[in-house]
Design a protein around this motif. Structure first.
Motif, mmCIF file in Angstrom:
data_model
loop_
_atom_site.group_PDB
_atom_site.id
_atom_site.type_symbol
_atom_site.label_atom_id
_atom_site.label_comp_id
_atom_site.label_asym_id
_atom_site.label_seq_id
_atom_site.Cartn_x
_atom_site.Cartn_y
_atom_site.Cartn_z
ATOM 1 N N ILE A 173 0.835 -1.201 0.000
ATOM 2 C CA ILE A 173 0.000 0.000 0.000
ATOM 3 C C ILE A 173 0.868 1.247 0.000
ATOM 4 C CG2 ILE A 173 -1.751 1.274 1.301
ATOM 5 C CD1 ILE A 173 -2.685 -1.444 2.421
ATOM 6 N N GLU A 174 1.891 1.246 0.849
ATOM 7 C CA GLU A 174 2.774 2.422 0.935
ATOM 8 C C GLU A 174 3.507 2.661 -0.372
ATOM 9 O OE1 GLU A 174 6.207 4.293 3.893
ATOM 10 O OE2 GLU A 174 5.522 2.219 4.151
ATOM 11 N N GLN A 175 3.896 1.586 -1.031
ATOM 12 C CA GLN A 175 4.605 1.716 -2.298
ATOM 13 C C GLN A 175 3.721 2.345 -3.372
ATOM 14 O OE1 GLN A 175 6.068 -2.010 -3.804
ATOM 15 N NE2 GLN A 175 6.776 -1.130 -5.745
ATOM 16 N N ALA A 176 2.430 1.963 -3.377
ATOM 17 C CA ALA A 176 1.521 2.450 -4.418
ATOM 18 C C ALA A 176 0.899 3.800 -4.081
ATOM 19 C CB ALA A 176 0.419 1.419 -4.662
ATOM 20 N N LEU A 177 0.600 4.035 -2.789
ATOM 21 C CA LEU A 177 -0.170 5.228 -2.411
ATOM 22 C C LEU A 177 0.529 6.108 -1.390
ATOM 23 C CD1 LEU A 177 -3.641 3.456 -2.011
ATOM 24 C CD2 LEU A 177 -2.879 4.819 -3.967
ATOM 25 N N LYS A 179 2.734 8.347 -1.649
ATOM 26 C CA LYS A 179 2.875 9.763 -2.047
ATOM 27 C C LYS A 179 1.616 10.560 -1.774
ATOM 28 C CE LYS A 179 1.832 8.479 -6.839
ATOM 29 N NZ LYS A 179 2.340 8.469 -8.226
ATOM 30 N N PHE A 180 0.483 9.855 -1.524
ATOM 31 C CA PHE A 180 -0.769 10.542 -1.182
ATOM 32 C C PHE A 180 -1.034 10.500 0.325
ATOM 33 C CE2 PHE A 180 -1.539 8.545 -5.432
ATOM 34 C CZ PHE A 180 -1.441 9.726 -6.175
ATOM 35 N N GLY A 181 -0.053 10.021 1.090
ATOM 36 C CA GLY A 181 -0.221 9.931 2.530
ATOM 37 C C GLY A 181 -1.016 8.727 2.975
ATOM 38 N N VAL A 182 -1.210 7.753 2.103
ATOM 39 C CA VAL A 182 -1.951 6.524 2.413
ATOM 40 C C VAL A 182 -0.941 5.389 2.511
ATOM 41 C CG1 VAL A 182 -3.738 4.926 1.641
ATOM 42 C CG2 VAL A 182 -3.988 7.370 1.206
ATOM 43 N N HIS A 190 -10.300 4.874 5.614
ATOM 44 C CA HIS A 190 -10.673 6.249 5.969
ATOM 45 C C HIS A 190 -10.885 7.097 4.721
ATOM 46 C CE1 HIS A 190 -9.847 10.467 7.147
ATOM 47 N NE2 HIS A 190 -10.558 10.142 8.216
ATOM 48 N N GLU A 191 -10.008 6.941 3.742
ATOM 49 C CA GLU A 191 -10.107 7.737 2.509
ATOM 50 C C GLU A 191 -11.380 7.399 1.735
ATOM 51 O OE1 GLU A 191 -8.431 10.878 0.336
ATOM 52 O OE2 GLU A 191 -7.750 9.958 2.214
ATOM 53 N N ILE A 192 -11.732 6.118 1.702
ATOM 54 C CA ILE A 192 -12.952 5.691 1.014
ATOM 55 C C ILE A 192 -14.188 6.135 1.779
ATOM 56 C CG2 ILE A 192 -14.330 3.697 0.308
ATOM 57 C CD1 ILE A 192 -12.035 4.197 -1.574
ATOM 58 N N PHE A 199 -9.559 10.261 -2.934
ATOM 59 C CA PHE A 199 -10.491 9.143 -3.143
ATOM 60 C C PHE A 199 -10.282 8.508 -4.519
ATOM 61 C CE2 PHE A 199 -14.448 7.572 -4.960
ATOM 62 C CZ PHE A 199 -14.880 6.687 -3.983
ATOM 63 N N LYS A 200 -10.140 9.310 -5.543
ATOM 64 C CA LYS A 200 -10.013 8.790 -6.911
ATOM 65 C C LYS A 200 -8.812 7.861 -7.030
ATOM 66 C CE LYS A 200 -9.597 10.281 -11.737
ATOM 67 N NZ LYS A 200 -9.490 11.459 -12.643
ATOM 68 N N GLU A 201 -7.669 8.279 -6.485
ATOM 69 C CA GLU A 201 -6.465 7.457 -6.585
ATOM 70 C C GLU A 201 -6.607 6.153 -5.796
ATOM 71 O OE1 GLU A 201 -5.472 11.624 -7.495
ATOM 72 O OE2 GLU A 201 -6.511 10.664 -5.816
ATOM 73 N N VAL A 202 -7.197 6.240 -4.598
ATOM 74 C CA VAL A 202 -7.356 5.049 -3.766
ATOM 75 C C VAL A 202 -8.368 4.085 -4.388
ATOM 76 C CG1 VAL A 202 -8.092 4.196 -1.514
ATOM 77 C CG2 VAL A 202 -6.700 6.264 -1.662
ATOM 78 N N ALA A 203 -9.500 4.620 -4.867
ATOM 79 C CA ALA A 203 -10.529 3.772 -5.480
ATOM 80 C C ALA A 203 -9.994 3.101 -6.742
ATOM 81 C CB ALA A 203 -11.769 4.599 -5.792
ATOM 82 N N SER A 204 -9.146 3.810 -7.497
ATOM 83 C CA SER A 204 -8.566 3.224 -8.709
ATOM 84 C C SER A 204 -7.556 2.140 -8.367
ATOM 85 C CB SER A 204 -7.892 4.315 -9.545
ATOM 86 O OG SER A 204 -8.832 5.280 -9.969
ATOM 87 N N PHE A 205 -6.859 2.313 -7.240
ATOM 88 C CA PHE A 205 -5.882 1.315 -6.805
ATOM 89 C C PHE A 205 -6.587 0.021 -6.388
ATOM 90 C CE2 PHE A 205 -3.873 -0.542 -2.969
ATOM 91 C CZ PHE A 205 -2.749 -1.099 -3.567
ATOM 92 N N LEU A 206 -7.759 0.144 -5.762
ATOM 93 C CA LEU A 206 -8.504 -1.037 -5.325
ATOM 94 C C LEU A 206 -9.101 -1.755 -6.537
ATOM 95 C CD1 LEU A 206 -10.445 0.368 -2.227
ATOM 96 C CD2 LEU A 206 -8.546 -1.266 -2.194
ATOM 97 N N SER A 207 -8.831 -3.035 -6.656
ATOM 98 C CA SER A 207 -9.464 -3.833 -7.711
ATOM 99 C C SER A 207 -10.948 -3.989 -7.395
ATOM 100 C CB SER A 207 -8.817 -5.210 -7.809
ATOM 101 O OG SER A 207 -7.498 -5.117 -8.270
ATOM 102 N N PRO A 208 -11.797 -4.153 -8.422
ATOM 103 C CA PRO A 208 -13.211 -4.419 -8.151
ATOM 104 C C PRO A 208 -13.367 -5.594 -7.181
ATOM 105 C CG PRO A 208 -12.900 -3.989 -10.478
ATOM 106 C CD PRO A 208 -11.522 -4.058 -9.868
#
Length: 246
Positions: A173-177, A179-182, A190-192, A199-208
């Motif tokens: 998670i830290e590697q992917a997000l 830079k956004f403090g996630v 919390h972001e979701i 939100f957009k970056e986190v939601a896009s990172f999460l697979s359906p």
């Protein structure tokens, strides 16, 4: 008192053992026959020849889907101001039968390419327009904090280099997000839940989210939920469906 582990095994007659062995062999062969029959059915369906009237019906059904989509967009105005929550959870409940290519394109844009997959989306005018367009094939509503937490902690997977990676390690998670403090699962939740600034970056990172089919066959009606069906906006009742499919 005699120890249970030293007790002799109960005597079983040889005829009973033979019968058990016969039943087991029969069950294995039956599963093999059913599996072979299922595979033959799939192969035959690939080469099945459609009648001309079937092509006509399929074309008309797809065109009807497009007409109904335009009709819904014309009649229903859904400004984002009327939405009670900024967060929506959308679940695809129907396949591609009778689906116009435009409907499929919108579902792909929502990342709902398979039945019983779900995504978190932000309620805005553009998103609401897409949801109304494909409403017979989806259901959606306002997820509560419990639903958000359980979905992310139980079924959360990240998408890295087009691969689904289970969120069992915060380093991913830290590697992917980062830079956004996630940097951990709690940050994602919390972001979701709060529809935060990233939100957009986190939601896009999460697979359906891949949801499970409940016991028995899932029968979802394309009729709107408010009219006794299963599709469309079910508001807070989406949480009951999430519990059922999670």
């Amino acid at each position: 008192m005699e120890d249970e582990e030293t007790k002799p095994l109960p005597y079983v007659r040889e005829t009973v053992l033979k019968k058990r062995k016969t039943n087991e062999d029969w069950a294995v062969k039956r599963r093999e026959r059913l599996g072979a029959r299922k595979n033959r059915g799939k192969e035959n369906s690939k080469f099945a020849i459609k009648r001309p009237e079937e092509f006509v019906k399929e074309y008309r059904d797809k065109e009807l889907d497009l007409v109904r989509m335009k009709h819904r967009l014309k009649l229903r105005r859904l400004p984002a101001d009327n939405i009670r929550s900024k967060l929506l959870f959308v679940i695809r409940i129907h396949g591609s039968k009778d689906m116009h290519p435009m409907t499929r394109k919108i579902l792909n844009k929502l990342r709902l390419r398979q039945i019983l997959t779900g995504v978190f989306v932000k309620a805005n005018e553009a998103t609401l327009k897409m949801l109304v367009s494909v409403e017979p094939f989806i259901t959606y509503g306002y997820p509560n904090l419990k639903s958000v937490r359980e979905l992310i902690f139980k079924k959360g997977c990240g998408k890295i280099d087009k691969e689904r990676i289970p969120l069992t390690n915060n380093d991913v998670i830290e590697q992917a997000l980062g830079k956004f403090g996630v940097i951990c699962l709690e940050d994602i939740m919390h972001e979701i839940a709060t529809v935060g600034s990233h939100f957009k970056e986190v939601a896009s990172f999460l697979s359906p989210f891949k949801l499970k089919c409940p016991e028995g066959r899932l029968r979802m009606k394309k009729k709107p939920y408010k009219n006794g069906g299963d599709s469309g906006n079910r508001e807070d009742q989406i949480n009951e469906l999430i519990d059922k499919l999670n």
